[in-house]
Design an enzyme around this catalytic site. Structure first.
Site, short mmCIF file in Angstrom:
data_model
loop_
_atom_site.label_atom_id
_atom_site.label_comp_id
_atom_site.label_asym_id
_atom_site.label_seq_id
_atom_site.Cartn_x
_atom_site.Cartn_y
_atom_site.Cartn_z
N LYS A 44 0.73 -1.03 0.07
CA LYS A 44 0.02 0.13 0.02
C LYS A 44 0.88 1.37 -0.08
O LYS A 44 0.45 2.28 -0.04
CB LYS A 44 -0.83 0.13 1.11
CG LYS A 44 -2.01 -1.06 1.16
CD LYS A 44 -3.00 -0.78 2.40
CE LYS A 44 -2.50 -0.98 3.83
NZ LYS A 44 -3.48 -1.02 4.78
N LYS A 46 2.82 2.12 2.44
CA LYS A 46 2.79 2.76 3.92
C LYS A 46 4.13 2.13 4.65
O LYS A 46 4.49 1.01 4.24
CB LYS A 46 1.42 2.34 4.65
CG LYS A 46 0.44 2.98 4.14
CD LYS A 46 -0.98 2.64 5.19
CE LYS A 46 -2.05 3.64 5.24
NZ LYS A 46 -3.01 3.20 6.45
#
Length: 154
Positions: A44, A46
């Site tokens: 993602k 992140k």
């Protein structure tokens, strides 16, 4: 027995997380929480301050949570809803509409986020503090160098 399922990264566990989990626990008999794995966070784009194992332990210790499990990909939600026999899938309203397809399995609700608090904001504030402190140290170092140069024989 009514079960609610939710998902999140839950990094830098804060009052917004507590309030969300409390609200969810009050809506059902059981609250199960999927915590994004480190590998899934990487997909993602992140990165978390705490590892999956640490975040899972933190969330599991919250009195409102009955069970935690690893969220490893976007596609597992349907299987998780069936596995945990969830009657409600709940998530923050920043995801509004994204999970409506799950209505075929359970009720989908989007909850308002706690105002003025988010992990992203906390990270930005900490980053700014670090940057400001570094600039302060750099400025002090320049002053020290200038003083040393002024008193040193050339």
């Amino acid at each position: 027995m009514k079960t609610i399922i939710t998902y999140g990264t839950f990094d830098l566990f804060h009052i917004g997380h507590v309030r969300l989990l409390k609200r969810l626990s009050e809506m059902a008999d059981k609250l199960v929480v999927g915590i994004s794995s480190d590998e899934f966070n990487e997909i993602k784009g992140k990165s978390s301050f705490f590892s999956y194992k640490e975040r899972a332990e933190i969330v599991a210790s919250c009195k409102y949570v009955d069970e935690v499990f690893s969220e490893d990909n976007w596609e597992q939600k349907k299987d998780d809803i069936l596995k945990y026999e969830a009657s409600i899938f709940a998530i923050g309203d920043d995801w509004q509409g994204e999970f409506d397809y799950l209505n075929e399995l359970c009720e989908v609700i989007y909850l308002e986020r706690t105002k003025d608090i988010s992990t992203t904001d906390i990270k930005k504030s900490l980053s700014k503090l670090n940057k400001d402190k570094l600039e302060e140290i750099e400025s002090s170092m320049h002053e020290i160098i200038n003083v040393v140069k002024s008193i040193s024989p050339q």
